[in-house]
Design an enzyme around this catalytic site. Sequence first.
Site, PDB file in Angstrom:
ATOM      1  N   ARG A   7       3.442  25.079  62.662  1.00  0.00           N
ATOM      2  CA  ARG A   7       2.916  26.437  62.779  1.00  0.00           C
ATOM      3  C   ARG A   7       1.968  26.745  61.651  1.00  0.00           C
ATOM      4  NH1 ARG A   7       5.012  31.008  65.191  1.00  0.00           N
ATOM      5  NH2 ARG A   7       3.032  31.669  64.325  1.00  0.00           N
ATOM      6  N   ARG A  63     -12.645  22.033  68.491  1.00  0.00           N
ATOM      7  CA  ARG A  63     -13.321  20.934  69.181  1.00  0.00           C
ATOM      8  C   ARG A  63     -14.592  20.528  68.434  1.00  0.00           C
ATOM      9  NH1 ARG A  63     -14.069  23.554  73.421  1.00  0.00           N
ATOM     10  NH2 ARG A  63     -11.979  23.231  74.233  1.00  0.00           N
ATOM     11  N   CYS A  75      -5.942  29.187  74.464  1.00  0.00           N
ATOM     12  CA  CYS A  75      -6.025  30.365  73.608  1.00  0.00           C
ATOM     13  C   CYS A  75      -5.338  31.530  74.320  1.00  0.00           C
ATOM     14  CB  CYS A  75      -7.478  30.732  73.338  1.00  0.00           C
ATOM     15  SG  CYS A  75      -8.397  29.495  72.413  1.00  0.00           S
ATOM     16  N   GLU A  78      -1.977  37.677  71.224  1.00  0.00           N
ATOM     17  CA  GLU A  78      -0.656  38.031  70.690  1.00  0.00           C
ATOM     18  C   GLU A  78      -0.198  39.362  71.280  1.00  0.00           C
ATOM     19  OE1 GLU A  78       1.683  36.917  68.337  1.00  0.00           O
ATOM     20  OE2 GLU A  78       0.630  35.022  68.147  1.00  0.00           O
ATOM     21  N   ARG A  90      -3.158  32.604  64.858  1.00  0.00           N
ATOM     22  CA  ARG A  90      -2.000  31.725  64.712  1.00  0.00           C
ATOM     23  C   ARG A  90      -2.251  30.456  65.506  1.00  0.00           C
ATOM     24  NH1 ARG A  90      -0.021  37.000  64.985  1.00  0.00           N
ATOM     25  NH2 ARG A  90       1.611  37.540  63.499  1.00  0.00           N
ATOM     26  N   TYR A 108       0.722  29.173  56.069  1.00  0.00           N
ATOM     27  CA  TYR A 108       0.432  30.591  56.246  1.00  0.00           C
ATOM     28  C   TYR A 108      -0.518  30.993  55.135  1.00  0.00           C
ATOM     29  CZ  TYR A 108       3.986  30.640  59.789  1.00  0.00           C
ATOM     30  OH  TYR A 108       4.690  30.384  60.943  1.00  0.00           O
ATOM     31  N   ARG A 116       5.621  34.740  56.444  1.00  0.00           N
ATOM     32  CA  ARG A 116       6.685  33.767  56.130  1.00  0.00           C
ATOM     33  C   ARG A 116       6.798  33.554  54.637  1.00  0.00           C
ATOM     34  NH1 ARG A 116       8.938  30.396  59.982  1.00  0.00           N
ATOM     35  NH2 ARG A 116      10.412  30.151  58.263  1.00  0.00           N
TER      36      ARG A 116
END
Length: 121
Positions: A7, A63, A75, A78, A90, A108, A116
């Site tokens: 992540r 890419r 894609c 959120e 993210r 992060y 986090r």
Amino acid sequence: MLNRGIRGAITLNGNDKTSIKEATVELLEQMLEKNNIETQDIAFAIFTVTSDIDAEFPAKFAREYCGFENVPMMCYREMDVKGAIKMCLRILLSVNTTKSQTEIKHQYLKGAAKLRRDITE
């Protein structure tokens, strides 16, 4: 080999192509470098953005600038949760690796570090 999720999240300076490109490239480079991952080991990548980001697809820059030509990518937007962090990209990489889950180094960056605090450096 195992399949592990890596992540990462980063906040953007603005909703424009340059900001999306810079954030995407910076975050992906950190995720790959910190975990010693080659693009050929990535099964797929998922990118999400908050609702205030819509100037370009982050996958386009993965890419074009990060060697993700053969990586399947999607894609998404959120959830727009009240009080949630804004201007945030993210990434979830699904990676084939011999590393254990505890060896994975999630990234992060910038304002997203507060998401986090338990694992940010």
